[in-house]
Design a protein around this motif. Structure first.
Motif, PDB file in Angstrom:
ATOM      1  N   TRP A  89     -24.316  -9.366  17.191  1.00  0.00           N
ATOM      2  CA  TRP A  89     -25.277  -8.962  16.487  1.00  0.00           C
ATOM      3  C   TRP A  89     -26.394  -7.985  17.379  1.00  0.00           C
ATOM      4  CZ3 TRP A  89     -29.784 -12.580  14.644  1.00  0.00           C
ATOM      5  CH2 TRP A  89     -30.528 -12.295  13.779  1.00  0.00           C
ATOM      6  N   GLY A  90     -26.618  -8.581  18.554  1.00  0.00           N
ATOM      7  CA  GLY A  90     -27.292  -7.398  19.289  1.00  0.00           C
ATOM      8  C   GLY A  90     -26.738  -6.172  19.466  1.00  0.00           C
ATOM      9  N   VAL A  91     -25.502  -6.179  19.915  1.00  0.00           N
ATOM     10  CA  VAL A  91     -24.871  -4.963  20.024  1.00  0.00           C
ATOM     11  C   VAL A  91     -24.894  -3.992  18.945  1.00  0.00           C
ATOM     12  CG1 VAL A  91     -22.598  -4.020  20.555  1.00  0.00           C
ATOM     13  CG2 VAL A  91     -23.117  -5.850  21.959  1.00  0.00           C
ATOM     14  N   PHE A  92     -24.730  -4.434  17.681  1.00  0.00           N
ATOM     15  CA  PHE A  92     -24.887  -3.861  16.471  1.00  0.00           C
ATOM     16  C   PHE A  92     -25.947  -3.378  16.012  1.00  0.00           C
ATOM     17  CE2 PHE A  92     -20.396  -6.017  15.371  1.00  0.00           C
ATOM     18  CZ  PHE A  92     -19.771  -4.811  15.701  1.00  0.00           C
ATOM     19  N   THR A  93     -27.012  -4.122  16.533  1.00  0.00           N
ATOM     20  CA  THR A  93     -28.457  -3.621  15.921  1.00  0.00           C
ATOM     21  C   THR A  93     -28.832  -2.639  17.045  1.00  0.00           C
ATOM     22  OG1 THR A  93     -28.997  -6.062  15.764  1.00  0.00           O
ATOM     23  CG2 THR A  93     -30.644  -4.566  16.298  1.00  0.00           C
ATOM     24  N   LEU A  94     -28.394  -2.536  18.409  1.00  0.00           N
ATOM     25  CA  LEU A  94     -28.622  -1.383  19.184  1.00  0.00           C
ATOM     26  C   LEU A  94     -28.224  -0.093  18.828  1.00  0.00           C
ATOM     27  CD1 LEU A  94     -28.525  -2.849  22.724  1.00  0.00           C
ATOM     28  CD2 LEU A  94     -30.533  -2.308  21.662  1.00  0.00           C
ATOM     29  N   HIS A 152     -33.028  -9.486  15.701  1.00  0.00           N
ATOM     30  CA  HIS A 152     -33.428 -10.642  16.568  1.00  0.00           C
ATOM     31  C   HIS A 152     -33.993 -10.132  17.975  1.00  0.00           C
ATOM     32  CE1 HIS A 152     -29.435  -9.738  17.665  1.00  0.00           C
ATOM     33  NE2 HIS A 152     -29.123 -10.427  18.473  1.00  0.00           N
ATOM     34  N   TYR A 153     -34.154  -8.727  18.042  1.00  0.00           N
ATOM     35  CA  TYR A 153     -34.853  -8.203  19.508  1.00  0.00           C
ATOM     36  C   TYR A 153     -36.262  -8.269  19.385  1.00  0.00           C
ATOM     37  CZ  TYR A 153     -30.519  -5.889  21.343  1.00  0.00           C
ATOM     38  OH  TYR A 153     -29.404  -5.960  21.738  1.00  0.00           O
ATOM     39  N   LYS A 154     -36.782  -8.839  18.096  1.00  0.00           N
ATOM     40  CA  LYS A 154     -38.219  -9.061  17.745  1.00  0.00           C
ATOM     41  C   LYS A 154     -38.551 -10.295  18.780  1.00  0.00           C
ATOM     42  CE  LYS A 154     -38.575  -7.509  13.088  1.00  0.00           C
ATOM     43  NZ  LYS A 154     -38.962  -7.631  11.880  1.00  0.00           N
ATOM     44  N   LEU A 155     -37.630 -11.150  18.928  1.00  0.00           N
ATOM     45  CA  LEU A 155     -37.830 -12.436  19.451  1.00  0.00           C
ATOM     46  C   LEU A 155     -37.270 -12.556  20.765  1.00  0.00           C
ATOM     47  CD1 LEU A 155     -36.720 -14.797  16.418  1.00  0.00           C
ATOM     48  CD2 LEU A 155     -39.139 -14.142  17.044  1.00  0.00           C
ATOM     49  N   VAL A 156     -35.989 -11.904  21.011  1.00  0.00           N
ATOM     50  CA  VAL A 156     -35.459 -12.026  22.344  1.00  0.00           C
ATOM     51  C   VAL A 156     -35.041 -10.396  22.944  1.00  0.00           C
ATOM     52  CG1 VAL A 156     -33.291 -12.894  23.592  1.00  0.00           C
ATOM     53  CG2 VAL A 156     -34.037 -14.090  21.498  1.00  0.00           C
ATOM     54  N   ARG A 157     -35.529 -10.612  24.299  1.00  0.00           N
ATOM     55  CA  ARG A 157     -35.493  -9.400  24.989  1.00  0.00           C
ATOM     56  C   ARG A 157     -34.068  -8.627  25.068  1.00  0.00           C
ATOM     57  NH1 ARG A 157     -38.698  -4.945  25.792  1.00  0.00           N
ATOM     58  NH2 ARG A 157     -38.273  -4.147  27.821  1.00  0.00           N
ATOM     59  N   ALA A 188     -27.899  -9.725  23.501  1.00  0.00           N
ATOM     60  CA  ALA A 188     -26.392  -9.437  23.928  1.00  0.00           C
ATOM     61  C   ALA A 188     -26.138 -10.340  25.090  1.00  0.00           C
ATOM     62  CB  ALA A 188     -26.073  -7.994  24.113  1.00  0.00           C
ATOM     63  N   TYR A 189     -26.850 -10.377  26.126  1.00  0.00           N
ATOM     64  CA  TYR A 189     -26.567 -11.064  27.485  1.00  0.00           C
ATOM     65  C   TYR A 189     -26.694 -12.828  27.022  1.00  0.00           C
ATOM     66  CZ  TYR A 189     -27.577  -6.699  29.632  1.00  0.00           C
ATOM     67  OH  TYR A 189     -27.548  -5.351  29.978  1.00  0.00           O
ATOM     68  N   GLY A 190     -27.817 -13.120  26.523  1.00  0.00           N
ATOM     69  CA  GLY A 190     -27.883 -14.348  25.882  1.00  0.00           C
ATOM     70  C   GLY A 190     -26.643 -15.155  25.157  1.00  0.00           C
TER      71      GLY A 190
END
Length: 125
Positions: free
Chosen positions: A44-49, A70-75, A78-80
Motif C-alpha cells: 500500500w505504501g509503495v503504490f501510494t508513492l 497512510h503517509y498522513k499517519l506513518v512516515r 513501506a519499511y514498517g
C-alpha cells in the motif's frame, strides 16, 4: 538483509530439530496473518508513492513529500510493513531465536529511513 532472513530460517530449523526456543504450533497462524498484513501495508505504501518509489535512496527534483493515504499517519509505512512481514516470518518459523532477525531488519530500515531524511534535508532544505 539477506543475512537476517537466512538467520531467521536457520534458527527456525535449529529450534525445530533441537526443540530449544520453539514456539507453540498455533504461532504459525499468527505469523501468517502478520506476514499478509505486513506485506499488504508495505505494498500500500509503495503504490501510494507511485513514481516517487525507488528501491535505491534517491532524491529527484520532482519528488514531493507524500501526505495522502497512510503517509498522513506513518512516515515510512513501506519499511514498517516490511518489518511486520519479517516478524511474521520469524513467528511462523516457531523459533524465539529467529526474532533476532527482526532486530537486524529493524536496524537496517532505521538506517535507511535516516539516510532518506538526511538526503531530503540536503536536497530540499
Amino acid at each position: 538483509m539477506f543475512f537476517a532472513i537466512f538467520l531467521s530460517i536457520f534458527f527456525g530449523y535449529y529450534s525445530y530439530y533441537t526443540g530449544m526456543g520453539e514456539l507453540p504450533l498455533p504461532s504459525i497462524y499468527v505469523g501468517e496473518i502478520l506476514m499478509i498484513a505486513g506485506e499488504a501495508f508495505r505494498l500500500w505504501g509503495v503504490f501510494t508513492l507511485g513514481k516517487h518509489f525507488s528501491p535505491i535512496v534517491t532524491i529527484y527534483s520532482y519528488h514531493r513529500v507524500v501526505g495522502k493515504g497512510h503517509y498522513k499517519l506513518v512516515r515510512h509505512p513501506a519499511y514498517g510493513g516490511a518489518i511486520i512481514t519479517i516478524l511474521g516470518v520469524s513467528i511462523a518459523l516457531r523459533s524465539i531465536f529467529s526474532l533476532i532477525s527482526v532486530l537486524i531488519i529493524a536496524q537496517i530500515y532505521n538506517y535507511r529511513a535516516n539516510l532518506e531524511e538526511e538526503r531530503w534535508r540536503d536536497e530540499k532544505g
